[in-house]
Design an enzyme around this catalytic site. Sequence first.
Site: not given
Lengths: 478, 485
Positions: B78, B153, B177
């Site tokens: 990420k 997310s 997330s």
Amino acid sequence: MLSKYEVVIGLEVHAQLTTNTKIFCNCSTTFGNEPNSQTCPVCLGLPGALPVLNKKVVEYAVRTGLATECSIAPRSLFARKNYFYPDLPKGYQISQFELPICEHGRLEIDTKDGKKTIGITRIHMEEDAGKLLHDSDAGSRVDLNRACTPLMEIVSEPDMSSADEAIAYLKKLHQIIVYLGVCDGNLEEGSFRCDANVSIRPWGQKELGTRAELKNINSFRFIKQAIDYEVERQADILEEGGRVVQETRLFDTDSGTSRSMRSKEEAHDYRYFPDPDLVPLLVSEEWIEQARLELPELPEAKIERFVKEYDIPHYDAEVLAAERTNADYYDALVKLHGNGKLCSNWVMGEVQRALNENGLKISDCPVTPQLLAGMLKRIDDNTISGKIAKKVFDAMWKSGKDSDTIIEEQGLKQVTDLSAIEPLVDEVIAANPGQVAEYRGGKEKLMGFFVGQIMKASKGKANPATLNELLKKKLAGE
Amino acid sequence: MQLTDLTIHQLHDLLRAGKTSSQEVTQAFLDRIADTDEHVNAFITVCPQEALQQAEAADARLKAGDAAPLTGIPLALKDIFVTEGLRTTCASQILNNFVPPYDGTAVAKLKEQGAVILGKLNMDEFAMGSSNENSSFGPVRNPWNKDCVPGGSSGGSAACVAARQAVATLGTDTGGSIRQPASHCGVVGLKPTYGRVSRYGVIAYASSLDQVGPVTRDVEDCAMLLGAVAGYDPADSTSVDVPVPDYLATLKDGVKGLKVGLPKEYFIEGLDPDVKKAVEKAVDILRELGAEPVEVSLPHTDYAVACYYLIATAEASSNLARYDGVRYGQRVDQEQGLIDMYRQSRAAGFGPEVKRRIMLGTYALSSGYYDAYYLKAQKVRTLIRQDFLDAFNQVDVILTPVAPTPAFEIGEKTANPLQMYLSDIFTIPVNLAGTCGMSLPCGMSQKGLPIGLQLIGRPFGEETLLRTAYAFEQAGDWHQQQAPL
């Protein structure tokens, strides 16, 4: 006019701690290096970096708290103080807000009316910001070497009622934290900075007047000037029927006046909240007790001990104890030698003179307590006179040799042998018949003249007592 | 079977046996990214050159017989993990040119093992979002249905694994997330206990809630990747010094006698019928495997979302203060003085959701409101944590849906932030409680979208979670389903 008002002063001191590394990272705290050379992701506030508390900082704060009779919080919190400024890389300063490490302490100061106790509200730990370097051509630049260096904020109660009391408090506090070894106390480099909250009120009024905060003043003299100016300014306003507004003021050392920096309305909302990157700080009872045991002897106690144990005047003790390194030197010297007064005379006299002349600190004194004590013993046993001793002292300073070696090498041993002194006395009496006659005629002051002449002839080595005795006899015609 | 279809443990065996090389595997994934990412948009940065160099080094290590479990395995991160020399944006324009000078702890651990880093993954800007639509690099698309969101997310982290663009990825989870996108993309995602994995080098959104975790194809990979990054880190004061167990050692111990809690507050009206059915089926399967379902109560569940949006935004408002145009972002040059420079640079650099949360958090911390909002939220948080601790006195794991619905359509909820916030209703309480939770595939909706099952464990009870998840996974074949991409 001023006598109509009571002055109320509270002080906030920011002391930079002398830890080797910063409060939340391992960067060095050395002053004066190339800008941004002492930085890492943590003190640069890089994304993803996290603070880790330097235990030494806690130790120093606790030490200060104990020395000022604070209670030490078993659990304290770090908080974020949020505001924007280019020297603040994270956009917040890590400080303490609720639950500081130390609270409810006090300090005793001497005033013209005797002793007075000044309350200490709290002591907390925090990080310093960086520094802006303004350059008219290139704009402003940021140096983050200072960012994240450990500070201790010491907040007093509004217990002082004159600039002199404020100065007495500051000097006392300064002396203590330097004694504790937690701050170098250097005012010019900003290691010890002071903000003063000043207000006045008519005598007898209970509620406090509106205060002004005077920011970041970096010498005892300027603090006094700034407070005196502020008291007068506020009194003028009240006298003219005006109202003092709550504001932060900046003192200008050149003009000796201050100007408003921001009013209460413009004051920041710092949005303090506990820093989620740091866990609550827990300090155990045992740890506090250990710190208490390791506290050095503080000036007050030292002065008392010097007077009592070493039998020296209070004045001497105060001078000697003013700085810890001086006191340590003296202490070591007396322990080796034994005569407190002789030692204090030497430390306050010859040692101090030589240090001043050479611009040295006592910690760098080439004549160690061992060397000096050795020499003082030679005065005691009449090997040398006090006068010759000064010569020996200078020789020790230059060469680092011990006194016995110097006395031997330079033939400075005192002459006590009558048979060696007598010819010199006879010689001088024979050479000065006029003075002898005057002396015998009652002008006894001439004694000094004869002693001087004989001493000169002996190159200073004649034992003064022996000489005096003999000379008196001879002059009396015995 | 293609190389890109394999799991960490399968590839590890092949690499060790010399049946393939890391360079070959890495190239296969790089090709797959090149072929598919225009449809998925999972990557913000791909770094083929560095990846192939790392693969070469890994091959040397494999040859020398010095292989760690992740040596030569192509992973992706990420874009919230700072990576030395590799641009790290957090999907924000304010960091679009930020090249960190250091690696965070989790990344350093992966590199030590000789893992290959393929690139940096798309996400909601600063991890604020539940759909990955808040990225300044464009939305990520769900590999199962390109019109749908992948969740957020860590949408890029989940979509990347589902699209077989990397073997596994790391994400972060602040309110769901990792778990919610894992659920929407039909992969396995685990949010460890707060303090289990170091946050050093993870760009902070909400520091007291953020936690790093793996997104993988199956439960065994999840155990391996968690084991690789977990552990106490002196650089993170909030990491906890609890030994890391060998998660693989107990993985296959089964669920006989295990008490599985079903919180009544989580099986509510409004729960999508397909989700409800799939989760109920999962309960049946676990019962058949020897587990004992028990109803439990988490009475303060209703307050979790409100509590979260005060605490998380308050912390975020402070964490994001450093992006002020002085050192990050495009400094707006036409400014009228310092304050205006801050205002304009931040206005230009942050997206709307980030601004919304900064404002909300700033408000919650403001003088005069602090007690009513932030402090109250902290008290509620304590109650929520207590709910879980009480429940774990009765049961070993808690089982719930991950999200109330399967993946929704792109644009469906963007107009209504509150509606969007509710998609994390089942995951947020776990972050507030600071305990661990994971998502694993448990079914398909009628529209062919994956459905996830959430397992919640005691603090530092990841072993039990993984063991339960493994038993469930092996009883079916949901983990073998592939997105039609």
